[in-house]
Design a protein around this motif. Structure first.
Motif, PDB file in Angstrom:
ATOM      1  N   GLY A 125       0.806  -1.212   0.000  1.00 35.83           N
ATOM      2  CA  GLY A 125       0.000   0.000   0.000  1.00 35.83           C
ATOM      3  C   GLY A 125       0.840   1.264   0.000  1.00 35.83           C
ATOM      4  O   GLY A 125       0.457   2.282  -0.594  1.00 35.83           O
ATOM      5  N   LEU A 126       1.994   1.227   0.665  1.00 37.45           N
ATOM      6  CA  LEU A 126       2.871   2.397   0.681  1.00 37.45           C
ATOM      7  C   LEU A 126       3.550   2.593  -0.669  1.00 37.45           C
ATOM      8  O   LEU A 126       3.788   3.729  -1.094  1.00 37.45           O
ATOM      9  CB  LEU A 126       3.911   2.243   1.790  1.00 37.45           C
ATOM     10  N   VAL A 127       3.859   1.485  -1.344  1.00 38.98           N
ATOM     11  CA  VAL A 127       4.398   1.586  -2.699  1.00 38.98           C
ATOM     12  C   VAL A 127       3.350   2.207  -3.622  1.00 38.98           C
ATOM     13  O   VAL A 127       3.640   3.114  -4.409  1.00 38.98           O
ATOM     14  CB  VAL A 127       4.831   0.205  -3.220  1.00 38.98           C
ATOM     15  N   ALA A 128       2.114   1.726  -3.514  1.00 44.48           N
ATOM     16  CA  ALA A 128       1.031   2.263  -4.343  1.00 44.48           C
ATOM     17  C   ALA A 128       0.766   3.731  -4.020  1.00 44.48           C
ATOM     18  O   ALA A 128       0.433   4.520  -4.915  1.00 44.48           O
ATOM     19  CB  ALA A 128      -0.234   1.437  -4.136  1.00 44.48           C
ATOM     20  N   HIS A 129       0.914   4.098  -2.765  1.00 41.96           N
ATOM     21  CA  HIS A 129       0.754   5.502  -2.375  1.00 41.96           C
ATOM     22  C   HIS A 129       1.757   6.370  -3.128  1.00 41.96           C
ATOM     23  O   HIS A 129       1.410   7.426  -3.676  1.00 41.96           O
ATOM     24  CB  HIS A 129       0.953   5.628  -0.859  1.00 41.96           C
TER      25      HIS A 129
END
Length: 220
Positions: A125-129
């Motif tokens: 999710g942090l990568v996608a953010h």
């Protein structure tokens, strides 16, 4: 041993997260980081320390210094590459270097996707953010929306409150850019709820400030 250093790094990461996001005490976080340095010798752990240093600098508001710390590393160990490139993407985005932010975010996604169990290596999710923020910065709004919304749904399913809140704020910001104030307000409200669930007062303050901005622009 490698296992001991990996466990120590997990403890250091958790300690720094708690000190920064809950106590909001960067000097104490730096003391924890500096005190832990002699405990590590493995190359990948030394790179992790570099990432922690950049994370702290970014929290202190010095994205340029964080960028210097991360860009000075010529090559990243595969186990830390997703986190390192995500940090680079965020720093590039903050200082307005959007194309480089997107390149770093795509490197983060590619390096994480190389693992059989990506979520066991780093929070996707942090990568996608980082990807969504970078895509929005270069004007690719539809792709940004799809990336962030998919990651938000996944973070909510996994019960990762902090990531869920951060993604909701990012989607709200994207909707504000697109002039969709009502939708933005809804996403900021979701961010407040998610940060409450995560018991993260700092993220809650960010979400509330954004919610107030959207509500004010709606004339309420």
């Amino acid at each position: 041993t490698p296992e001991d250093e990996a466990e120590l790094m997990r403890l250091l990461a958790a300690r720094m997260y708690n000190i920064l996001w809950f106590l909001k005490d960067p000097p104490r976080a730096r003391a924890a980081l500096d005190g832990a340095r002699p405990l590590f010798s493995l190359p990948e752990m030394l790179q992790q320390l570099r990432i922690r240093e950049a994370y702290l600098l970014s929290f202190e508001g010095d994205a340029h210094a964080a960028l210097d710390v991360l860009s000075d590393q010529p090559e990243w160990h595969p186990s830390v590459a997703p986190q390192a490139y995500t940090g680079l993407a965020q720093a590039y985005w903050i200082v307005g270097r959007s194309d480089e932010a997107l390149d770093a975010a795509e490197r983060a996604a590619a390096s994480l996707g190389a693992f059989e169990n990506p979520a066991g290596v780093y929070d996707p999710g942090l990568v996608a953010h980082a990807q969504g923020r970078a895509l929005a910065a270069v004007g690719r709004f539809v792709e940004a929306q799809a990336t962030l919304a998919h990651a938000h749904a996944d973070a909510a399913r996994r019960g990762v409150g902090f990531t869920r809140a951060a993604l909701a704020v990012a989607i709200g910001d994207l909707e504000m850019i697109r002039g969709r104030l009502v939708t933005a307000r809804r996403w900021y409200g979701e961010a407040v709820l998610a940060s409450d669930n995560a018991q993260n007062a700092t993220m809650r303050a960010i979400a509330l400030g954004s919610l107030g901005s959207a509500t004010g622009q709606l004339g309420e």
